[in-house]
Every structure is written in C-alpha cells, then in structure tokens.
Design a protein around this motif. Sequence first.
Motif: not given
Length: 503
Positions: A481-499
């Motif tokens: 669960i903690n790992q999932a929360m860390a992954e979800l918290a990181t998502v907005p910052y990974l979107q920059d390169i994809n956009e």
Amino acid sequence: KASESNLDFQRQPASTDGKNETPEQMCSRKELHVDLNRPDDTLQVLQDLKHQSGDTAAPNIMENVNQVENQNNDQSNDVDRASRKWKLENNEKVDEKKEETTLEPGHQLIPTAPSHIPPEILTDIETELVYIDEENIHFEFARRFVSPSTQPTVCHSAKGDAPNTSHGRTLPKLDKRLQMMLQEASACYRQKNYTAATEQFSTALELCNQGCAIDVSCTPSSEDACSITSFIETKLVICYLKLGKPDDALNHSYRSISLNPAYFRNHLRLAAVFRCLERYSEAARSSMIANHMYWMAGGTEQRTGDLIKLYWQAMIVEAVATEASFSVMYTPFVTEVTDDKIYEINCAFARKHPDYMEYIYTDTQGNHILPETTNWPSQVPQKYLLTLGFKDKFIGKTMETWSRRKTPIFADREEPYMVVTTEETKMYWENTGKKILPVMDFISTTRLSDDRSVCSRGIEKLHYSSLLGRMQRVEEQYQVINQAMAELATVPYLQDINEKDGE
C-alpha cells in the motif's frame, strides 16, 4: 561453444516501411548503431565521468574504474559469476568481443549485451549520491518540481542537486526542539553511530507527527511540513541501510517519496533499498525515475545524471541475470508496427533465445526507454519495443492478455466484485500471481508510465495489496500500500515528459 545472452537489442527498427523514414530517423538509427554496438560502452562512460568531474571528484569511483580497466586486459567480460543465464557470445577477451552477429542477410546487426558494472562501482555511486549527509539540514528541503522550460535562475548546490527552492520561496523555519534534535542526529550519523542517529531521527519524526515541525512564529504550510517530514524519513532510510536493515528502510523510503515525490534522491535511495533486498527490477524502475526527476527538476551536473543512468543500467542487467523464467529483447521503435513486423521480431527473438520459445509476445506500445540512449532533457529518448519469451506458456499467455486490457489489473477475480474464498486466492497466488509479478515489475524498469492509464502501476499495486490482505499477509500488504501511494504521488511529475512527447 558460443552461448546467447538473455538481454538483446534488435538492430532492425520497428517501422512499417524503412523507405518512409525521415532523415532525422535515419540519423538516429546510425547513432544507435554506434551507441549500442560497443561492449566496452560502460568503461567509456566511466572515463567520460572522470574527465567531467575534475580534480575534486570522488576518488573512489575513479580508482575502481582504473582497477576494472586493468582487469579487462586479462579477463573476459563476465557479466555475473553467480548467474546461470547472463552469458557472453564467447569466452575470449574483451577486445575480441567487439564482433557483431548479423540477424539475417539484409538486416542490421545485433550488438552484444550491456557490460556488467562491478559492485564496487555501484557502492561508490551510492556513497556519493545516496549516503550523502549535509551539515546544513535545510539542504534537502522544499524540492519543488519545476519544468526546465519555465524554471527561473536559482542557486545550485555543489553536489549537482536540483534547485532547493523555487520561485524565490524562502526555506521553512524549523521548530527549535526539532532543529536541535536533527542537529544531534546528524552529528551521530557523521560519527558513524547509526543506532543513535536512528533513535534521534525517529524521535524527530514523532515530533513532526504531533504538529511540531514549523516554528510557532511562522505561518504553517502543509508543503513545508511535508518537506521536513520527508527529509527525516529519508535520513532514516540511510541509517537503516548503514545498519544493514533494508527491510526497516523500505516503508520510510516509500513515505519519503509520497511526501516529496519530485526530489530525485528519494527515488535513488529507494533503488538502493531494493538493491539490498535483491529486488533488482524495482531498483531499476526507481533509478529510471530518479534520472528523470533530476533533469526535469532542473539538475545541471552531467556527472550526476550519468552516474544515475549507470546505476539504472546496472539494475536492469542484474534483473535479467537473476531471472530464470523469461528472457527479453528490445527493438528500436520508429513508427506504428504491423502484424508482419511483430512476427518478424518474434522470429528473431526465437533464433536468439531458443530456451524461451514456449510463448513469445511483443509489447506493441513502443514506449520503453533504455539508459544507454536516454539523454534528458536535451532530447526525447529513443523508444523501444519490448519482446518477452517464456519457458511457461501459461504465464506468457496470461501476461499478453493482461497487457491488452484497457484497465490495469492484478487480481484473482475473473469479474469485478466476484466472491472468492481464501483458499481460492492462495491457489491463484501459487499458480499464477507470484509467477507474473516479476514480469510486471521488469516491464516497468524501462517504461515511465503506461499508455492505458497514467496510474496503471499504482492501481496494479493496490490490486496486489488487496490480494495480500485476503491471504492475511498483513505486513506485506502494508508495504505494498505504501508502495502504491508512492507510485501515485509520482505520477504528475512523470507526465511532463509524456506531454512533451505528444507534442
């Protein structure tokens, strides 16, 4: 007898028609031929780091580089002594390994696998980038994500960090008790009294949880409180690693990312924890994210970026070397891939890896990236198709079915809300779940995010935690669960390169 490596790079770009390639694409192919064709690429990168770092660079890394160079005069380019699978094309010296094998007449060449990176080099990278301790405890605070295109001019640290403030914002003023406790904890750490440092940082964390992070004279800020708490969590990670307790460091590492996902060291420290736990696929993914975060947050030191990429590459090599159930191959991606091209790629894989032919499939999303050809932020990384071959046909077919679903899932239910018993869940885990999980983790080592959903990885982990809960494996469920929360918290910052890629 020559033996095959289980990690390959297919030279033929995956395009529908090579004649329609633009000059830029043709140029990219030629550059790829140079970059991936040398088995001594790793040593060249390390030599480049030596020239970039100057006289004041960390001496241990370069000392170990020189040792590796001397050893390579007399030793073969052995990838992993303990590995049964990571094998070289022959048992000759490194200089004799520059030969390439052709895929078939008219096709481009398949280069040898990336060089193994000695453990002493990884230890030195961790010493420089993971275990660093700052006398100024504000050093790691307020690491906000700023896109390079909009980032203002700010001061950078001597260690090549991304900026420690953004938009001229002042650093938080700590509660006096907390500041004194952190100073004492840092003093214990520098004295190598890691047990005492752990106790002090743990007490400091309790103060933060009681709302005593910011001085009463200042207006409280949730972002400041998160930065301070993340700072303490990541210091606990370092202390537990020094004490040889990576299991105790894991949840602290997850929480440091959840609180401050834009700071690259938090991800690199998680990678170090995973390496100690021999979870190399997850270590590779964390290293990839650390490299992305460093450049996207405005990092300027090429040496730091190259060291992170080297660590990322090493974790991919270890992940493949220690995996016995499947093998992989990467093919440069140019345009949309036809069924005929997929068939051709799968046939090439079968010829290279005859032990993994029970089931072969190629991930057609084409959004995989590799450390050897990733150069953020100056250019968009070369994209690859990932082909996987399995010894178990059932696992291969299951993975392909899951990869084509519109929504990510990792569950024992064939349909939503379907009732299953505890025994059925345990049987599913033994027969399917624990065999598929390593494959899912490996696929994420070279893919920042999934085209199906930006939250795919986090959703899969939440499904996995639910399954662990039904098997009454509470401690593992809490970690996931903690790992999932860390992954979800990181998502907005990974979107920059994809956009940027979409544009």
